[in-house]
Design a protein around this motif. Structure first.
Motif, short mmCIF file in Angstrom:
data_model
loop_
_atom_site.label_atom_id
_atom_site.label_comp_id
_atom_site.label_asym_id
_atom_site.label_seq_id
_atom_site.Cartn_x
_atom_site.Cartn_y
_atom_site.Cartn_z
N SER A 114 0.84 -1.19 0.00
CA SER A 114 0.00 0.00 0.00
C SER A 114 0.88 1.24 0.00
O SER A 114 2.06 1.21 0.35
CB SER A 114 -0.93 0.02 1.22
N ILE A 115 0.26 2.36 -0.39
CA ILE A 115 0.93 3.65 -0.39
C ILE A 115 0.03 4.67 0.28
O ILE A 115 -1.18 4.45 0.39
CB ILE A 115 1.26 4.12 -1.83
N PRO A 164 -2.42 7.84 0.72
CA PRO A 164 -3.38 8.43 -0.23
C PRO A 164 -2.79 9.64 -0.93
O PRO A 164 -2.07 10.44 -0.33
CB PRO A 164 -4.57 8.83 0.65
N GLU A 224 -6.80 12.87 0.07
CA GLU A 224 -7.63 12.30 1.12
C GLU A 224 -9.02 12.94 1.11
O GLU A 224 -9.25 13.99 0.52
CB GLU A 224 -6.96 12.51 2.47
N GLU A 275 -11.21 5.05 -5.42
CA GLU A 275 -9.91 4.42 -5.70
C GLU A 275 -9.35 3.72 -4.45
O GLU A 275 -8.18 3.82 -4.14
CB GLU A 275 -8.90 5.46 -6.22
N ARG A 276 -10.25 3.00 -3.74
CA ARG A 276 -9.86 2.25 -2.55
C ARG A 276 -9.18 3.14 -1.50
O ARG A 276 -8.29 2.74 -0.78
CB ARG A 276 -8.93 1.10 -2.91
N LEU A 283 -7.30 5.72 -2.04
CA LEU A 283 -6.01 6.27 -2.43
C LEU A 283 -6.12 7.64 -3.09
O LEU A 283 -5.18 8.43 -3.05
CB LEU A 283 -5.30 5.31 -3.40
N ARG A 284 -7.26 7.91 -3.73
CA ARG A 284 -7.41 9.22 -4.39
C ARG A 284 -8.89 9.58 -4.43
O ARG A 284 -9.68 8.94 -5.10
CB ARG A 284 -6.84 9.19 -5.81
#
Length: 235
Positions: free
Chosen positions: A66-67, A69, A72, A77-78, A80-81
């Motif tokens: 994972s990375i 967001p 936020e 996008e799960r 993320l964005r």
């Protein structure tokens, strides 16, 4: 245009506990790309490189990786964005990629052969020009012809080519507008200013024709010679 040994590089990174991302924008849709074989944690691609909608891309993340967001505030996008998704462009990108992957190897052989003819002709007709990157054509992207030109201002060369109907690039797309030599070219050992400001990159679409190559073989050498006369490096 050099095809790097990504599995080896990813392995070195993972041995040190460092996640590995590869920018595969130039590769996807032109050569086979398998994230499992590459062993990467993340991979990015862009639709316009395989005739998809401009401004649309994708980021692959390995399961369990994972990375933070990017934006936020929402759940898109799960997480993320945040923001409204451009569904039409995403569907268009998927359709374009599916079409690009049909007979991928056959198309690569055809485009690679035309690229080789372009490179050999430019070198034969134009003194003070050398190819850059991996010399083995099997370890190069079939669609990329890359040169470095002695006593030539790359920005001027691109303008002259544009006027001649040829879309080309110098340096890196990531450094557009910079007058400094490409840091990639410098790292490859081209630290002489009379060489490293004269980079030229030509990208061939998968529908390139023999006639297109004939025109490039005529116009590119002519524009290089013209740019050399106007650049003034030798004066």
């Amino acid at each position: 245009g050099t095809i790097e040994d990504i599995p080896v590089l990813a392995g070195i990174s993972h041995e040190r506990g460092i996640p590995f991302h590869t920018d595969a924008v130039q590769a996807v849709g032109h050569i086979p790309v398998d994230v499992d074989e590459l062993g990467v944690d993340a991979l990015s691609l862009s639709a316009h490189k395989f005739h998809g909608p401009r401004g649309t891309g994708a980021l692959y993340l390995r399961d369990g990786f994972s990375i933070p967001p990017m934006v936020e505030g929402g759940g898109q996008e799960r997480g993320l964005r945040s923001g409204t998704q451009d569904v039409a462009s995403a569907v268009g990108m998927a359709a374009a990629l599916e079409e690009a992957c049909e007979d991928l190897e056959g198309r690569a052989r055809r485009v690679g052969a035309l690229r080789d003819r372009l490179v050999s002709t430019v070198l034969e007709r134009t003194p003070g020009v050398r190819p850059t990157g991996e010399p083995d054509p099997h370890r190069r992207l079939p669609s990329i012809a890359s040169f470095i030109c002695h006593d030539v201002d790359g920005e001027l060369l691109v303008v002259l080519l544009d006027r001649a109907g040829v879309a080309a690039a110098t340096g890196s797309a990531c450094s557009t507008g910079s007058t400094e030599p490409s840091h990639v070219i410098t790292a490859m050992g081209w630290d002489d200013p009379s060489w490293n400001r004269g980079t030229l990159r030509l990208s061939l679409a998968d529908d390139v024709t023999d006639r297109d190559i004939d025109l490039l073989c005529e116009r590119v050498p002519r524009c290089i010679e013209r740019a050399r006369l106007l650049s003034g490096f030798s004066r």
